[in-house]
Enzyme design. Structure first.
Site, short mmCIF file in Angstrom:
data_model
loop_
_atom_site.label_atom_id
_atom_site.label_comp_id
_atom_site.label_asym_id
_atom_site.label_seq_id
_atom_site.Cartn_x
_atom_site.Cartn_y
_atom_site.Cartn_z
N LYS A 97 28.21 65.92 -48.81
CA LYS A 97 28.36 66.61 -50.09
C LYS A 97 28.44 68.10 -49.84
O LYS A 97 27.89 68.59 -48.86
CB LYS A 97 27.15 66.33 -50.99
CG LYS A 97 27.44 66.53 -52.46
CD LYS A 97 28.18 65.33 -52.98
CE LYS A 97 28.37 65.36 -54.47
NZ LYS A 97 28.66 63.98 -54.95
N1 GLU Z 1 32.06 63.39 -56.22
C1 GLU Z 1 32.33 62.00 -56.40
C2 GLU Z 1 31.07 61.19 -56.17
O1 GLU Z 1 29.98 61.68 -56.30
C3 GLU Z 1 33.53 61.53 -55.60
C4 GLU Z 1 33.38 61.61 -54.12
C5 GLU Z 1 34.67 61.28 -53.36
O2 GLU Z 1 35.62 60.83 -53.95
O3 GLU Z 1 34.63 61.50 -52.14
O4 GLU Z 1 31.12 60.02 -55.92
#
Ligand code: GLU
Length: 408
Positions: A97
């Site tokens: 993240k």
């Molecule tokens: N931010 C989104 C999540 O928390 C998508 C993450 C992604 O597609 O890599 O799942």
């Protein structure tokens, strides 16, 4: 919260302490200082993070969040949840993240672009189509992804669409990615309703948050599933109409005034009121820790579909489980986004483009299968759906770590 959940699942499956120790630590944490020339000519330095939790099953994967409350600790938890999310869906990816501490609502488009490109540059040596593939999250979307792809591609001397997902379709994005998180929420809520004997059509829904996830969930649930969306909210407050809201009109209002609260044909309520409404389905689709020990016993919904990451605290989980509320945990409920991100990445690596029908069909198959896998585990071990999803995810990641071994 993330560690507490890991410990709970580890106890259920008697996970070896060694593996638990590995999984309790992100593999890499990067903090970057980002000088940006603001429109007034002055330089402002923003702090950004990228936390890579695990790549045991594949390249790190996870979104980038822009928010004033971003912290290293928050990004750390969100990175771990991504590892579980990709594992629950059995995607060949890991978890990561990113985040930047900023208030995008008070910045111009030019300032946001310069900040985004500087961040892309700062993390360019640790991301890549086979290393770490970022995506959108809170207050970031396709345009940010296009800038990051462009910056990374310039630095590498060739266009590299597979470095990031959630891009605009025109520059390598996948059809269906934008609404995939919401579509996934709708799919698993409908599955849960089947298990509980609740009719999906006309089921009442309250949705907290009217960003990408909340607004598209409202549209899909109302228009494709025939559900009655009675309440929605954003950071300024909420609106309620027991006969159902006209979601198209609410969207228009949000576009016009910047908030849903100015919508005429409804009663004004607070974000807290929304959570305890007498509805069949509650979808928290904003930020973490909104369902806590303080309000959990007042929740009347039969199903909670977690559109947000981490909306429910472990203490609240316990109360909801005792009350018999069926919680579809974030790492399952909102995994439609990363699932279509995976499809986008696969298309990019092969220079292919799939049809919307194909994407949606594959998404539905994966989500229904994962839902049922998790449901069966929850019955087998007599645990809530969150613990069951973690049991499945942690077992898969643990197996990958054991098979690959530790080197040197
Ligand atoms: N931010 C989104 C999540 O928390 C998508 C993450 C992604 O597609 O890599 O799942």
């Amino acid at each position: 919260m993330a560690l507490q959940q890991l410990n709970k699942a580890a106890a259920v499956i008697n996970l070896e302490d060694d593996i638990k120790e590995i999984l309790s630590h992100p593999q890499r944490e990067v903090q970057v200082a980002l000088p940006v020339r603001m429109d007034n000519g002055k330089i402002k330095v923003f702090i950004g993070y990228r936390v890579q939790h695990s790549n045991a099953r594949g390249p790190y994967k996870g979104g980038i969040r822009y928010h004033p409350n971003v912290s290293l600790d928050e990004v750390r938890a969100l990175a771990m949840w991504m590892t579980w999310k990709t594992a629950v869906l059995d995607l060949p990816l890991g978890g990561a993240k990113g985040g930047i501490v900023c208030d995008p609502k008070s910045m111009s488009q030019g300032e946001i672009e310069r900040l985004t490109r500087r961040y892309a540059y700062a993390i360019s040596s640790i991301i890549g189509p086979y290393e770490d593939v970022p995506a959108p999250d809170v207050y970031t979307g396709p345009q940010h992804m296009a800038w990051i792809m462009d910056t990374y591609s310039i630095l590498n001397g060739h266009l590299e669409p597979g470095v990031i997902t959630g891009k605009p379709v025109e520059v390598g994005g996948s059809l269906g990615r934008n609404e995939s998180t919401s579509r996934g929420v709708a799919i698993v809520v409908a599955e849960a309703a089947k298990k509980l004997g609740i009719k999906v059509k006309e089921a009442t829904v309250a949705i907290q948050g009217f960003g990408n996830v909340g607004s598209n969930a409202a549209l899909i649930m109302a228009k494709e599933y025939g559900m009655r969306v009675v309440a929605v909210s954003d950071s300024k407050g909420g609106i309620y109409n027991k006969n159902g809201l006209n979601v198209d009109e609410v969207l228009k209002e949000k576009e016009k005034s910047g908030t849903v609260t100015t919508y005429k044909n409804a009663e004004k309520i607070s974000n807290d009121d929304l959570l305890t409404l007498d509805v069949d389905v509650l979808v928290p689709a904003a930020l973490e820790q909104v369902i806590t020990e303080k309000n959990a016993d007042k929740i009347k919904a039969k199903i909670i579909g977690e559109g947000a990451n981490g909306p429910t605290t472990p203490e609240a989980d316990e109360i909801l489980y005792q009350k018999g509320v069926f919680v579809i945990p974030d790492i399952l409920a909102n995994s439609g986004g990363v699932t279509v991100s995976y499809f986008e990445w696969v298309q990019n690596l092969q220079r292919l483009q799939w049809s919307l029908e194909q994407v949606n069909k594959m998404l539905e198959e994966r989500m229904v299968k994962s839902f049922n896998d998790v449901y069966d585990i929850s019955k087998k071990y007599k645990v809530d759906m969150r613990t069951a999803a973690l049991v499945l995810a942690v077992s898969r990641v643990a197996e990958a770590i054991k098979l690959r071994g530790i080197w040197p």
